[in-house]
Design a protein around this motif. Structure first.
Motif, mmCIF file in Angstrom:
data_model
loop_
_atom_site.group_PDB
_atom_site.id
_atom_site.type_symbol
_atom_site.label_atom_id
_atom_site.label_comp_id
_atom_site.label_asym_id
_atom_site.label_seq_id
_atom_site.Cartn_x
_atom_site.Cartn_y
_atom_site.Cartn_z
ATOM 1 N N ASP B 105 0.867 -1.189 0.104
ATOM 2 C CA ASP B 105 0.027 0.255 -0.020
ATOM 3 C C ASP B 105 1.108 1.665 0.080
ATOM 4 O O ASP B 105 0.441 2.584 -0.934
ATOM 5 N N ASP B 112 2.054 6.730 -6.506
ATOM 6 C CA ASP B 112 1.013 8.468 -7.191
ATOM 7 C C ASP B 112 1.544 9.842 -6.682
ATOM 8 O O ASP B 112 0.528 10.731 -7.070
ATOM 9 N N PRO B 116 -0.700 11.798 -9.709
ATOM 10 C CA PRO B 116 -1.599 11.066 -9.078
ATOM 11 C C PRO B 116 -2.757 11.589 -10.130
ATOM 12 O O PRO B 116 -4.419 11.138 -9.979
ATOM 13 N N ILE B 117 -3.144 11.308 -11.152
ATOM 14 C CA ILE B 117 -4.265 11.684 -11.928
ATOM 15 C C ILE B 117 -4.580 10.671 -13.398
ATOM 16 O O ILE B 117 -4.995 10.140 -12.977
ATOM 17 N N ALA B 118 -3.354 10.467 -13.765
ATOM 18 C CA ALA B 118 -3.061 9.091 -14.776
ATOM 19 C C ALA B 118 -2.014 8.711 -14.599
ATOM 20 O O ALA B 118 -0.857 9.175 -14.799
ATOM 21 N N ALA B 119 -2.046 6.954 -14.777
ATOM 22 C CA ALA B 119 -0.336 6.193 -14.824
ATOM 23 C C ALA B 119 0.186 6.076 -15.749
ATOM 24 O O ALA B 119 1.434 6.701 -15.967
ATOM 25 N N ALA B 129 -1.053 17.997 -9.432
ATOM 26 C CA ALA B 129 -1.070 18.107 -8.700
ATOM 27 C C ALA B 129 -0.502 17.126 -7.956
ATOM 28 O O ALA B 129 -0.887 16.787 -6.680
ATOM 29 N N HIS B 132 0.550 19.036 -4.593
ATOM 30 C CA HIS B 132 0.068 18.839 -3.469
ATOM 31 C C HIS B 132 0.028 17.067 -3.049
ATOM 32 O O HIS B 132 0.158 16.984 -1.162
ATOM 33 N N ARG B 133 0.053 16.235 -4.439
ATOM 34 C CA ARG B 133 -0.111 15.197 -3.323
ATOM 35 C C ARG B 133 1.035 14.703 -2.451
ATOM 36 O O ARG B 133 0.865 14.029 -1.580
ATOM 37 N N ASP B 136 1.479 15.608 1.048
ATOM 38 C CA ASP B 136 -0.077 14.976 1.568
ATOM 39 C C ASP B 136 1.395 13.688 1.844
ATOM 40 O O ASP B 136 1.348 13.622 3.396
ATOM 41 N N ARG B 141 0.794 10.818 5.135
ATOM 42 C CA ARG B 141 1.790 9.232 4.464
ATOM 43 C C ARG B 141 2.427 8.385 4.581
ATOM 44 O O ARG B 141 2.776 7.644 5.863
ATOM 45 N N LYS B 144 2.685 7.807 8.347
ATOM 46 C CA LYS B 144 2.224 7.434 8.794
ATOM 47 C C LYS B 144 2.647 5.831 8.991
ATOM 48 O O LYS B 144 2.391 5.338 9.626
ATOM 49 N N PHE B 145 3.429 5.274 7.638
ATOM 50 C CA PHE B 145 3.336 3.980 6.715
ATOM 51 C C PHE B 145 4.070 3.525 7.803
ATOM 52 O O PHE B 145 4.396 2.453 8.955
#
Lengths: 245, 245
Positions: B105, B112, B116-119, B129, B132-133, B136, B141, B144-145
């Motif tokens: 995960d 991403d 973040p939009i399209a692989a 984008a 921003h991702r 975060d 993240r 957290k991981f």
């Protein structure tokens, strides 16, 4: 918390990733309790996350006696194997897990179609990016995921186009059912376009929906409907535009 | 294709998700071949995807005799269990799989962060984008991981803070090593900030790097370095800003 043999810990209020576990428990006719739906359920789920010698990263968590495990595909495989919802030979088990993991990848992408930037921020804060990601998801990714399972159904030499694995129902079909069900809820227009390309997948979805234990569960108060807080959300602006006549 | 017992099919040119499988094969001292790195390797990988009674959604694919399986965490669990890189009791196996899935995960989210939009579209087409991702990812993240695995290391009653599971090395530690290694490559500034919060994870990363077979592999021509085409990419604009004095 209860006398049930299997305790599922998952947030109440959404089908979410917990639903993949619930479907296996229901199909197996297991003696189980949805702890999140009990009084003080949210508190119990939160308490379970920090606890024990092997913490969980996130719900769903399954407790069976002293065994506490997490990660939805891991729990589904454990239950599916324990309840004989997959043949016991090594290849069948590994292929079933492979399918369940591919379903889980599709589920994660469905979530990110409305939350492409930050899982903990509101949809409204990432609406523009979501529009772009959802377009890619609808036009590229849904056809790729469902097209893959269509190929699996057709490649299985024993399944007559009906079964993912061997000559009978196996537990990952419950996962594929739930993925399709969520996509139908979230992207009804896109799915009207895509469904004719994946007839075997759509037929599987219908067959699973009609399985007696799944049908009974989905009509029971134990089943929680899709809504705008879950993984699968219906935002019309993220779907295909309405077909014009 | 070869006389090796284990054939890995994965795109040449990047560590990617194939690297999680390679590390288990190397640590196990398995007789294996990286088909993607052989002449006509890419063609062989593509051919493997469509083939057989159980198609793969994507590489990595492992072929062992007649058995063909996919999904990196599934392959790692299969190999880890087969080579005794995890105790054979049910709980240990389920917990090892749970860890491997949580690593996976984190890997997906690392990907991403720049897509973040399209692989299938270029980074340049989703740069805004991604900013921003990635913010975060770096601030929410990654902590957290890695914080989760720090808790796992400390909660394991037998591990003395060193082992994810029981009293010894197990295969998901290879996955956690690779995740941390990729994050150090992609987000060096952010990792300088985060590392002091997760000392047990960073110590594990260092221990795995020094395991004789892993060290030998990483210095061999079989190991492919991180680069700007893989899952873990270093774009300075996606990392924490350089610290000012």
């Amino acid at each position: 918390m209860s006398d049930a043999k299997f305790e599922l810990y998952y947030w109440p209020g959404i089908p979410g990733r917990g639903e993949f576990v619930r479907l296996v428990l229901e199909e197996a006719g297991a003696d189980w309790v949805d702890v999140g739906l009990q009084p003080e359920g949210t508190k119990a789920v939160m308490a379970m996350l920090g606890k024990g010698p092997v913490p969980a990263y996130a719900p769903p968590v399954l407790k069976v006696g002293d065994l506490v495990i997490s990660q939805a595909p891991n729990i589904c495989a454990y239950l599916g194997e324990r309840f004989g919802l997959v043949p016991s030979d090594e290849a069948s088990r590994l292929h079933a897990r492979q399918f369940q993991l591919t379903v889980a990848d599709g589920v994660s992408e469905a979530h990110d179609s409305h939350h492409p930037i930050a899982a903990m921020k509101y949809y409204d804060e990432q609406k523009d990016a979501a529009k772009h990601r959802a377009e890619d998801f609808r036009t590229q990714r849904i056809p790729k995921f469902l097209g893959y399972f269509e190929r699996v159904l057709k490649a299985n030499p024993q399944g007559g186009g009906k079964y993912l694995l061997g000559r009978d129902f196996t537990y990952p079909e419950l996962g594929l059912f739930q993925l399709v069900d969520g996509l139908l809820y979230a992207f009804p227009n896109a799915m009207r376009r895509i469904a004719p390309e994946v007839p075997a997948v759509m037929a599987l979805h219908q067959r699973i929906r009609e399985r007696p234990r799944i049908a009974a569960y989905k009509q029971s108060p134990r089943a929680q409907p899709f809504n705008q807080k879950g993984i699968f959300r219906h935002y019309p602006e993220l779907d295909d535009p309405n077909a014009t006549k």
